[in-house]
Design a protein around this motif. Structure first.
Motif, PDB file in Angstrom:
ATOM      1  N   LYS A 157       0.832  -1.197   0.000  1.00  0.00           N
ATOM      2  CA  LYS A 157       0.000   0.000   0.000  1.00  0.00           C
ATOM      3  C   LYS A 157       0.877   1.261   0.000  1.00  0.00           C
ATOM      4  CE  LYS A 157      -3.820   1.779   2.406  1.00  0.00           C
ATOM      5  NZ  LYS A 157      -4.308   1.949   3.773  1.00  0.00           N
TER       6      LYS A 157
ATOM      7  N   GLU B  61       2.859   3.766  12.050  1.00  0.00           N
ATOM      8  CA  GLU B  61       1.404   3.645  12.186  1.00  0.00           C
ATOM      9  C   GLU B  61       0.811   2.790  11.076  1.00  0.00           C
ATOM     10  OE1 GLU B  61       0.039   7.674  12.646  1.00  0.00           O
ATOM     11  OE2 GLU B  61       0.365   7.638  14.821  1.00  0.00           O
ATOM     12  N   ALA B  62       1.455   2.760   9.921  1.00  0.00           N
ATOM     13  CA  ALA B  62       0.969   1.938   8.811  1.00  0.00           C
ATOM     14  C   ALA B  62       1.027   0.451   9.158  1.00  0.00           C
ATOM     15  CB  ALA B  62       1.783   2.226   7.549  1.00  0.00           C
TER      16      ALA B  62
ATOM     17  N   LEU C 139       1.935   4.868   0.792  1.00  0.00           N
ATOM     18  CA  LEU C 139       1.597   5.858   1.829  1.00  0.00           C
ATOM     19  C   LEU C 139       1.377   7.217   1.178  1.00  0.00           C
ATOM     20  CD1 LEU C 139       3.879   5.159   4.925  1.00  0.00           C
ATOM     21  CD2 LEU C 139       1.756   4.058   4.229  1.00  0.00           C
TER      22      LEU C 139
END
Ligand SMILES: [Zn+2]
Length: 442
Positions: A357, A379-380, A359
């Motif tokens: 994914k 945090e991802a 960011l």
């Protein structure tokens, strides 16, 4: 015609021919100077022949006795010289001559090589011909025309005169401070600034040499400039700046330059002119510089009992710059201050992909090392980084990271971030992307 006017008149045609045919402009100008005696020779004035080329010209023949060298011996001989309608024809004919095969080495050569090549090819019989040309190119900086893309130097608007020099120190301060050095320092700074601003400028001296008043004012008169700023430091126990103008001037420039000093923190004592005998200026810089608007600028007192000495040493550059600014305003040239902030390096952005994914935030390349925003990456993968305000340390998974903080965001190298989070790391060069993979076990 002054030397500068002569150069300005010959240079455009010389540069033009250099661009069309490769004859170095410096060589053409130096030959014109040498052969025509700055345009004063009989051939130049009577036949527009700047280079002493023999034969029949577009305007016919001019006959003249001239020196020749036979077996290195000088003899006098009557010869036919080419007559031209104007100097342009003469320069173009000079180029045509140098396009003969024997001068092939001249074309496109550096000026030193070109001068030697022209002598070797037998252009002149004087055995010192190459050296004579090189001497003139270097003395009058004619090689500047070789690097100009068709632009010729316009006549200077301004000549800056660093007062005193060499055996004449000018005013001397208690701590060994010499006026001549301060004058030169200020003048060289202003010279560089005016050049950067595109104001054609020259100097009366560029080093610690003595000039007599006659030599100095001759340089000013013959510079072709319209204005002269003569830089000085005062002595005699006062405090503050003065600017002095000619009794024949309206004093507007002197006033403008005094303003420059008062707006940059120096107190101005007075703006004045001083008459000497009869209707003559008291100061030789005014008396002997003719039509040129000369302003003497006294920046302060080298023996001040107040603050001038400290101010001069600390603020000379600010004052010098302010003079540059106000002079530009006076002559209507756009002024730009010197970049006060260092130029920011262009930032190479880095994309970040975590488990397939992308960011939204990006990292950047710091000397070839990918550097990532710590919080966003952590945090991802579901980790909240810790922040210790005292030590300004960022911790991830209990591991302390070395971070740099930019605009409130902590960044660490991709390797360090990946290691702290236990992620695999991959770098994709084509897309400048850092790919992080794995899951965090807390
Ligand atoms: Zn002085």
């Amino acid at each position: 015609m002054t030397q500068l006017e002569f150069i300005s008149k010959v240079a455009p045609a010389a540069v033009d021919d250099m661009q069309k045919h490769g004859v170095p402009a410096s060589l053409t100008i130096a030959q014109a100077i040498l052969e025509s005696g700055w345009g004063t020779s009989e051939l130049a004035t009577k036949a527009n022949n700047l280079f002493g080329i023999k034969g029949t010209g577009p305007a016919g023949i001019y006959q003249k006795v001239s020196p020749e060298y036979v077996d290195n011996k000088k003899i006098e001989k009557l010869s036919d010289f080419r007559k031209y309608n104007n100097w342009l024809e003469s320069v173009q004919d000079h180029t045509a001559k140098l396009l003969e095969p024997r001068y092939a080495k001249v074309l496109g050569a550096s000026y030193r090589a070109a001068c030697q090549a022209i002598q070797d090819a037998g252009y002149a019989t004087d055995p010192n011909y190459a050296q004579e040309l090189i001497k003139r190119i270097e003395k009058y900086k004619l090689d500047q025309y070789d690097s100009q893309g068709g632009q010729t130097m316009p006549l200077p608007i301004l000549i800056i005169d660093p007062g005193h020099g060499g055996s004449d120190p000018g005013a001397v301060g208690a701590n060994g401070l010499k006026e001549k050095d301060l004058n030169l320092q200020i003048s060289l700074y202003q010279y560089a600034r005016f050049q950067a601003l595109g104001v054609p400028v020259v100097l009366t001296r560029t080093s610690d040499i003595a000039l007599t008043p006659d030599q100095r004012t001759k340089l000013v008169r013959e510079s072709g400039a319209k204005y002269c700023i003569s830089n000085h430091i005062n002595a005699g126990g006062g405090d503050g700046a003065e600017t002095i103008y000619s009794i024949h001037s309206d004093g507007k420039l002197a006033k403008k330059l005094a303003e420059a000093l008062s707006t940059s923190g120096q107190n101005v004592r007075r703006v004045f002119s001083r008459q000497g005998k009869q209707n003559y200026d008291y100061y030789f810089m005014h008396r002997q510089t003719g039509k040129i608007e000369t302003v003497i600028v006294e920046y302060g007192f080298i023996d001040s009992k107040q603050d001038d000495v400290a101010q001069i040493q600390r603020d000379w550059k600010i004052w010098a710059e302010s003079i540059v600014k106000n002079f530009c305003e006076f002559i209507g040239v756009p002024y730009k201050s010197q970049n006060p902030q260092p130029e920011k390096k262009p930032v190479d952005k880095v994309s970040i992909e975590v488990n397939g994914k992308m960011l939204r935030v990006q990292g950047y390349l710091n000397n070839g090392v990918s550097t990532l925003p710590v919080r966003a990456v952590a945090e991802a993968v579901g980790v909240s980084p810790g922040w210790c305000p005292d030590s300004k340390a960022v911790t991830v998974n209990g591991k302390q990271l070395t971070v740099t903080i930019e605009a409130g965001t902590s960044y660490a190298t991709a390797r360090e971030v990946a290691l702290a989070l236990g992620l695999q790391i991959e770098w994709v060069q084509e897309t400048k992307t850092v790919k992080l993979k794995g899951c965090v076990t807390v």
